[in-house]
Scaffold this motif. Structure first.
Motif, PDB file in Angstrom:
ATOM      1  N   MET A  34      46.548  16.455 -32.117  1.00 31.97           N
ATOM      2  CA  MET A  34      45.784  15.301 -31.603  1.00 31.97           C
ATOM      3  C   MET A  34      46.759  14.288 -30.851  1.00 31.97           C
ATOM      4  O   MET A  34      47.915  14.025 -31.330  1.00 31.97           O
ATOM      5  N   GLY A  35      46.285  13.860 -29.605  1.00 33.18           N
ATOM      6  CA  GLY A  35      47.188  12.995 -28.860  1.00 33.18           C
ATOM      7  C   GLY A  35      46.551  11.746 -28.425  1.00 33.18           C
ATOM      8  O   GLY A  35      45.118  11.712 -28.437  1.00 33.18           O
ATOM      9  N   TRP A  36      46.995  10.799 -28.072  1.00 28.58           N
ATOM     10  CA  TRP A  36      46.551   9.645 -27.134  1.00 28.58           C
ATOM     11  C   TRP A  36      47.249   9.620 -25.962  1.00 28.58           C
ATOM     12  O   TRP A  36      48.338   9.562 -25.772  1.00 28.58           O
ATOM     13  N   PHE A  37      46.360   9.374 -24.718  1.00 26.55           N
ATOM     14  CA  PHE A  37      46.709   9.239 -23.441  1.00 26.55           C
ATOM     15  C   PHE A  37      46.136   7.824 -23.048  1.00 26.55           C
ATOM     16  O   PHE A  37      45.259   7.322 -23.696  1.00 26.55           O
ATOM     17  N   ARG A  38      46.681   7.355 -21.943  1.00 23.81           N
ATOM     18  CA  ARG A  38      45.987   6.053 -21.548  1.00 23.81           C
ATOM     19  C   ARG A  38      46.052   6.171 -20.025  1.00 23.81           C
ATOM     20  O   ARG A  38      46.638   6.981 -19.346  1.00 23.81           O
ATOM     21  N   GLN A  39      45.229   5.407 -19.215  1.00 30.82           N
ATOM     22  CA  GLN A  39      44.977   5.416 -18.031  1.00 30.82           C
ATOM     23  C   GLN A  39      44.680   4.002 -17.611  1.00 30.82           C
ATOM     24  O   GLN A  39      43.710   3.363 -18.019  1.00 30.82           O
ATOM     25  N   ALA A  40      45.636   3.440 -16.622  1.00 33.26           N
ATOM     26  CA  ALA A  40      45.598   2.139 -16.231  1.00 33.26           C
ATOM     27  C   ALA A  40      45.108   2.260 -14.809  1.00 33.26           C
ATOM     28  O   ALA A  40      44.842   3.303 -14.163  1.00 33.26           O
ATOM     29  N   PRO A  41      44.297   1.064 -14.299  1.00 34.00           N
ATOM     30  CA  PRO A  41      43.709   1.014 -12.951  1.00 34.00           C
ATOM     31  C   PRO A  41      44.529   1.414 -12.134  1.00 34.00           C
ATOM     32  O   PRO A  41      45.783   0.856 -11.841  1.00 34.00           O
ATOM     33  N   GLY A  42      44.155   2.342 -11.093  1.00 35.67           N
ATOM     34  CA  GLY A  42      44.931   2.960 -10.000  1.00 35.67           C
ATOM     35  C   GLY A  42      46.016   3.616 -10.264  1.00 35.67           C
ATOM     36  O   GLY A  42      46.790   4.111  -9.491  1.00 35.67           O
ATOM     37  N   LYS A  43      46.307   4.227 -11.501  1.00 31.22           N
ATOM     38  CA  LYS A  43      47.151   5.064 -12.176  1.00 31.22           C
ATOM     39  C   LYS A  43      46.780   6.185 -12.791  1.00 31.22           C
ATOM     40  O   LYS A  43      45.391   6.519 -12.829  1.00 31.22           O
ATOM     41  N   THR A  51      50.530  13.988 -32.343  1.00 29.93           N
ATOM     42  CA  THR A  51      50.755  14.552 -33.496  1.00 29.93           C
ATOM     43  C   THR A  51      50.418  16.148 -33.645  1.00 29.93           C
ATOM     44  O   THR A  51      49.289  16.394 -33.398  1.00 29.93           O
ATOM     45  N   THR A  52      51.254  16.979 -33.731  1.00 33.45           N
ATOM     46  CA  THR A  52      51.021  18.615 -33.707  1.00 33.45           C
ATOM     47  C   THR A  52      51.379  19.122 -35.084  1.00 33.45           C
ATOM     48  O   THR A  52      51.254  18.534 -35.864  1.00 33.45           O
TER      49      THR A  52
END
Length: 130
Positions: A34-43, A51-52
């Motif tokens: 289970m993972g967390w990703f993020r995306q900022a505007p324009g990126k 966690t694996t």
């Protein structure tokens, strides 16, 4: 099929804390990375933490350098939920945060890559004001 639902996002000030939750359906949650990703505007979407598992026993955690020491990932297999505790938030942490799950379990998989994940949540907005 696994469904992921994030919650806990919001607007906070720099230095504040926030905890995100990701509730997963499915009976084999404990076997998923289970993972967390993020995306900022324009990126582009970027890796935050994961966690694996190798089977359902061993868990490793990895963090992006930008969040190491401030963010903590944890999981409660009884609740089929993974958490992201975010402390000392900075304006540059502002992004839509996505929970991701991978049914693939192997020490050779790059869990920092979004392509290693099969399931994604809808995302939750985190905004940090200065």
């Amino acid at each position: 099929q696994v469904q992921l639902v994030e919650s806990g996002g919001g607007l906070v000030q720099a230095g504040d804390s926030l905890r995100l939750s990701c509730a997963a359906s499915g009976r084999t949650f404990s076997n998923y990375a289970m993972g967390w990703f993020r995306q900022a505007p324009g990126k582009e979407r970027e890796f935050v933490t994961t966690t694996t598992s190798l089977g359902s026993i061993t868990y490793n955690t990895y963090y992006a350098d930008s969040v190491k020491g401030r963010f903590t990932i944890s999981r409660d297999n009884a609740k089929n939920t993974v958490y992201l505790q975010m402390n000392s938030l900075k304006p540059e942490d502002t992004a839509v945060y996505y929970c991701a799950g991978s049914s693939r379990s192997s020490p050779y998989i790059n869990y920092r890559s979004s392509t290693s994940y099969d399931y994604w949540g809808q995302g939750t907005q985190v905004t940090v004001s200065s």
